[in-house]
Write a protein that holds these residues in place. Structure first.
Motif, mmCIF file in Angstrom:
data_model
loop_
_atom_site.group_PDB
_atom_site.id
_atom_site.type_symbol
_atom_site.label_atom_id
_atom_site.label_comp_id
_atom_site.label_asym_id
_atom_site.label_seq_id
_atom_site.Cartn_x
_atom_site.Cartn_y
_atom_site.Cartn_z
ATOM 1 N N ILE A 197 -19.663 4.007 62.215
ATOM 2 C CA ILE A 197 -19.032 3.143 61.220
ATOM 3 C C ILE A 197 -17.691 2.660 61.771
ATOM 4 C CG2 ILE A 197 -18.135 3.021 58.863
ATOM 5 C CD1 ILE A 197 -20.077 5.318 58.192
ATOM 6 N N GLY A 198 -17.346 1.434 61.484
ATOM 7 C CA GLY A 198 -16.127 0.844 62.040
ATOM 8 C C GLY A 198 -14.851 1.529 61.625
ATOM 9 N N PHE A 199 -14.752 1.893 60.328
ATOM 10 C CA PHE A 199 -13.467 2.369 59.795
ATOM 11 C C PHE A 199 -13.714 3.477 58.785
ATOM 12 C CE2 PHE A 199 -9.282 0.859 57.622
ATOM 13 C CZ PHE A 199 -8.535 1.732 58.397
ATOM 14 N N GLY A 200 -13.069 4.625 58.975
ATOM 15 C CA GLY A 200 -13.201 5.744 58.054
ATOM 16 C C GLY A 200 -11.963 5.922 57.193
ATOM 17 N N LEU A 201 -12.151 5.981 55.868
ATOM 18 C CA LEU A 201 -11.039 6.148 54.933
ATOM 19 C C LEU A 201 -11.262 7.380 54.063
ATOM 20 C CD1 LEU A 201 -10.572 2.492 53.613
ATOM 21 C CD2 LEU A 201 -9.182 3.665 55.323
ATOM 22 N N PRO A 202 -10.288 8.297 54.011
ATOM 23 C CA PRO A 202 -10.378 9.391 53.045
ATOM 24 C C PRO A 202 -10.164 8.852 51.639
ATOM 25 C CG PRO A 202 -8.263 9.454 54.174
ATOM 26 C CD PRO A 202 -9.069 8.371 54.825
ATOM 27 N N THR A 203 -10.950 9.334 50.688
ATOM 28 C CA THR A 203 -10.848 8.801 49.318
ATOM 29 C C THR A 203 -10.691 9.889 48.269
ATOM 30 O OG1 THR A 203 -13.263 8.815 49.159
ATOM 31 C CG2 THR A 203 -12.234 6.759 49.868
ATOM 32 N N SER A 204 -10.529 11.135 48.677
ATOM 33 C CA SER A 204 -10.457 12.217 47.688
ATOM 34 C C SER A 204 -9.252 13.133 47.854
ATOM 35 C CB SER A 204 -11.736 13.078 47.749
ATOM 36 O OG SER A 204 -12.830 12.371 47.220
ATOM 37 N N ILE A 399 4.337 11.278 40.806
ATOM 38 C CA ILE A 399 3.910 11.557 42.170
ATOM 39 C C ILE A 399 2.815 12.611 42.204
ATOM 40 C CG2 ILE A 399 5.605 13.387 42.650
ATOM 41 C CD1 ILE A 399 4.450 10.556 45.023
ATOM 42 N N THR A 400 2.748 13.479 41.204
ATOM 43 C CA THR A 400 1.723 14.522 41.206
ATOM 44 C C THR A 400 0.332 13.976 40.931
ATOM 45 O OG1 THR A 400 2.173 15.007 38.874
ATOM 46 C CG2 THR A 400 3.349 16.316 40.523
ATOM 47 N N LYS A 401 0.239 12.740 40.424
ATOM 48 C CA LYS A 401 -1.093 12.209 40.139
ATOM 49 C C LYS A 401 -1.366 10.815 40.689
ATOM 50 C CE LYS A 401 0.141 10.652 35.438
ATOM 51 N NZ LYS A 401 -0.231 10.714 34.010
ATOM 52 N N ILE A 402 -0.348 10.155 41.254
ATOM 53 C CA ILE A 402 -0.553 8.781 41.694
ATOM 54 C C ILE A 402 -1.616 8.686 42.779
ATOM 55 C CG2 ILE A 402 1.380 8.890 43.341
ATOM 56 C CD1 ILE A 402 1.795 5.913 42.907
ATOM 57 N N PHE A 403 -1.629 9.649 43.710
ATOM 58 C CA PHE A 403 -2.597 9.562 44.797
ATOM 59 C C PHE A 403 -4.021 9.761 44.291
ATOM 60 C CE2 PHE A 403 1.320 11.038 47.055
ATOM 61 C CZ PHE A 403 1.527 9.882 47.790
ATOM 62 N N SER A 404 -4.212 10.732 43.411
ATOM 63 C CA SER A 404 -5.563 10.972 42.897
ATOM 64 C C SER A 404 -6.047 9.794 42.043
ATOM 65 C CB SER A 404 -5.615 12.272 42.095
ATOM 66 O OG SER A 404 -4.745 12.225 40.985
ATOM 67 N N VAL A 405 -5.154 9.199 41.258
ATOM 68 C CA VAL A 405 -5.530 8.044 40.439
ATOM 69 C C VAL A 405 -5.932 6.876 41.326
ATOM 70 C CG1 VAL A 405 -4.660 6.296 38.837
ATOM 71 C CG2 VAL A 405 -4.162 8.715 38.430
ATOM 72 N N LEU A 406 -5.138 6.598 42.361
ATOM 73 C CA LEU A 406 -5.453 5.469 43.237
ATOM 74 C C LEU A 406 -6.671 5.754 44.106
ATOM 75 C CD1 LEU A 406 -1.950 4.096 44.268
ATOM 76 C CD2 LEU A 406 -3.562 3.226 42.580
ATOM 77 N N ASN A 407 -6.929 7.006 44.412
ATOM 78 C CA ASN A 407 -8.149 7.323 45.155
ATOM 79 C C ASN A 407 -9.383 7.142 44.277
ATOM 80 O OD1 ASN A 407 -7.107 7.819 47.698
ATOM 81 N ND2 ASN A 407 -6.671 9.958 47.268
ATOM 82 N N THR A 408 -9.250 7.432 42.986
ATOM 83 C CA THR A 408 -10.350 7.124 42.061
ATOM 84 C C THR A 408 -10.614 5.622 42.043
ATOM 85 O OG1 THR A 408 -9.914 9.044 40.659
ATOM 86 C CG2 THR A 408 -11.120 7.216 39.659
ATOM 87 N N SER A 409 -9.529 4.853 42.001
ATOM 88 C CA SER A 409 -9.682 3.387 42.039
ATOM 89 C C SER A 409 -10.319 2.946 43.347
ATOM 90 C CB SER A 409 -8.315 2.717 41.874
ATOM 91 O OG SER A 409 -7.738 3.034 40.631
ATOM 92 N N LEU A 410 -9.913 3.574 44.447
ATOM 93 C CA LEU A 410 -10.470 3.221 45.741
ATOM 94 C C LEU A 410 -11.973 3.496 45.776
ATOM 95 C CD1 LEU A 410 -9.740 2.225 48.603
ATOM 96 C CD2 LEU A 410 -9.387 4.620 49.243
ATOM 97 N N GLN A 411 -12.394 4.618 45.201
ATOM 98 C CA GLN A 411 -13.819 4.927 45.138
ATOM 99 C C GLN A 411 -14.570 3.877 44.320
ATOM 100 O OE1 GLN A 411 -14.211 8.920 43.670
ATOM 101 N NE2 GLN A 411 -12.994 9.804 45.310
ATOM 102 N N GLU A 412 -13.937 3.427 43.227
ATOM 103 C CA GLU A 412 -14.579 2.413 42.383
ATOM 104 C C GLU A 412 -14.635 1.062 43.097
ATOM 105 O OE1 GLU A 412 -13.117 4.410 38.148
ATOM 106 O OE2 GLU A 412 -11.984 2.761 39.059
#
Length: 433
Positions: A197-204, A399-412
């Motif tokens: 795969i060209g590009f790997g992104l962590p999402t979780s 800051i305690t939840k921004i990354f998890s919220v945006l990773n949920t958005s990224l998954q969507e």
């Protein structure tokens, strides 16, 4: 500069008697330990007995400090995801360690709870004169809150950047990834070949977000100067989401990797699954060591592509800093050990033995950095010194939840066909922004 042991004596002499510089005499530390004896407790994600390159360097520096100062350094490893919250609780309960490793994005949370001492009160004049100006200002200034220096950054790093395989780029006639998103997506698509795969992104992950790193291509203006928030429904966020959609549509990012942690991406990269991937910069040597699906000599690093002709982006964070507990009863010995981590000799060890960028910039003049084995360190140093390098604001809300919220958005964004505007609006509502 005087040795660490003499710094301990000079520090107490000055504090106890206001003696002139250079006059040293025995002291009694505030904790009751005579002539430098005592214990310094440290909370960090590392183990003093660990076998990673930086843990080995850490152990060497501890051994040297203990031998010179009759101070016992006790390392109490903690899960890195819990360091800041556990530390805040420990301060309130009067059981905090003397020194603690903290992520820069959590500094304001700890400062607001009065967990950290002002290092300006305990760092030696020599250190403030010689060491602080020799460090990267973009990092050291972030640690100053209302005139108080609450921590020292350690191992300056571009944090989450792009690792890539030079051999795969050569297949499509490139030496390195394009540094503009409009051309990067096409190149990443061409790198997808067979099972690769060209590009790997962590999402979780809960402490990083590929969405923010892509959005960093717009520069520091992505953060509101007053609130520290991202405009999640503005044109920059929407364009970022559309870039992710384009990567998916062109086959550069896989829909099957919707719950990938950073470690998952690392392991699959090692197996040859990705041509490029978002990765934690200090793990470069680890990526080389575990490489199985490619020649480790082919591994290289890149800044993030930019939008609109801006400089390539290097978002400096999250990165590690070291603070002194406000409740420490052994501040002088703890501060002396802290200083010992930032000597020129220590910086050379972090660089040569652990593959890290030196905290002391002047160390880069050492002839060792001209050798082939130092090429990657030079590349990292250039990324830090580039026009596109910037840090997270001192205060990023939620800051305690921004990354998890945006990773949920990224998954969507990756895994559904829902409009990106709707996904981003939902993230904004979840964060109550």
């Amino acid at each position: 500069m005087a040795g660490t042991g003499s710094r301990l004596i000079d520090r107490r002499s000055a504090l106890k008697g206001g003696l002139a510089a250079g006059v040293a005499m025995p002291f009694i530390a505030r904790s009751g330990f005579a002539q430098g004896a005592g214990t310094v407790r440290i909370w960090t994600f590392m183990s003093a007995e660990g076998q990673s390159p930086r843990e080995k360097v850490f152990k060497t520096l501890i051994d040297e400090f203990e031998a010179k100062n009759k101070v016992k350094v006790v390392v109490e490893p903690q899960p890195f995801q819990e360091l800041e919250t556990k530390f805040v609780a420990a301060v309130a309960q009067k059981r905090a360690p003397d020194l603690v490793w903290l992520r820069d994005t959590f500094l304001s949370l700890v400062v607001d709870r009065k967990g950290l001492a002002d290092l300006n009160e305990v760092l030696t004049p020599d250190f403030k004169r010689d060491a602080l100006p020799d460090m990267f200002e973009v990092f050291t200034q972030k640690s100053v809150f209302d005139g108080k220096r609450v921590s020292l950054p350690i191992w300056p790093s571009p944090a989450q950047i792009i690792f890539y395989r030079k051999d795969t780029l050569r297949e499509i006639g490139l030496d390195a990834p394009p540094l503009a998103w409009e051309t990067f997506t096409d190149a990443a698509a061409k790198l997808t070949k067979g099972d690769r795969i060209g590009f790997g992104l962590p999402t979780s992950d809960n402490s990083v977000s590929a969405f923010i790193n892509i959005m960093s291509g717009f520069g520091p203006e992505i953060f509101d100067k007053t609130t520290g928030r991202l405009n999640l429904t503005g044109p920059q966020a929407i364009e970022t989401a559309n870039v992710v959609r384009a990567l998916v549509a062109k086959g550069a990012v896989s829909k099957t990797l919707l719950n990938a942690m950073g470690d998952d991406i690392q392991d699959q990269f090692a197996a040859g699954r990705f041509a490029m991937a978002q990765a934690f910069a200090p793990r470069f040597q680890q990526y080389q060591k575990i490489a199985a699906g490619y020649d480790p000599k082919e591994l290289a690093v890149s800044a993030w592509p930019s939008f609109g002709g801006r400089p390539p982006a290097v978002l400096l964070g999250p990165y590690w800093t070291v603070g002194l507990a406000a409740t420490s009863q052994n501040k002088e010995a703890a501060a002396a050990f802290l200083e010992s981590l930032y000597t020129p000799a220590a910086s050379m060890r972090w660089a040569k033995d652990a593959g890290l960028i030196p905290d002391r910039r002047s160390v880069m003049k050492d002839p060792w950095f001209e050798k082939p084995e130092a090429a990657v360190t030079r590349n990292f140093y250039e990324l830090l010194s580039g026009k596109g390098a910037f840090v997270f604001p001192q205060r990023v809300p939620d800051i305690t939840k921004i990354f998890s919220v945006l990773n949920t958005s990224l998954q969507e964004i990756i895994g559904t066909d829902e409009k990106v505007e709707v996904i981003l609006a939902r993230a904004k509502t979840t964060l109550n922004w």
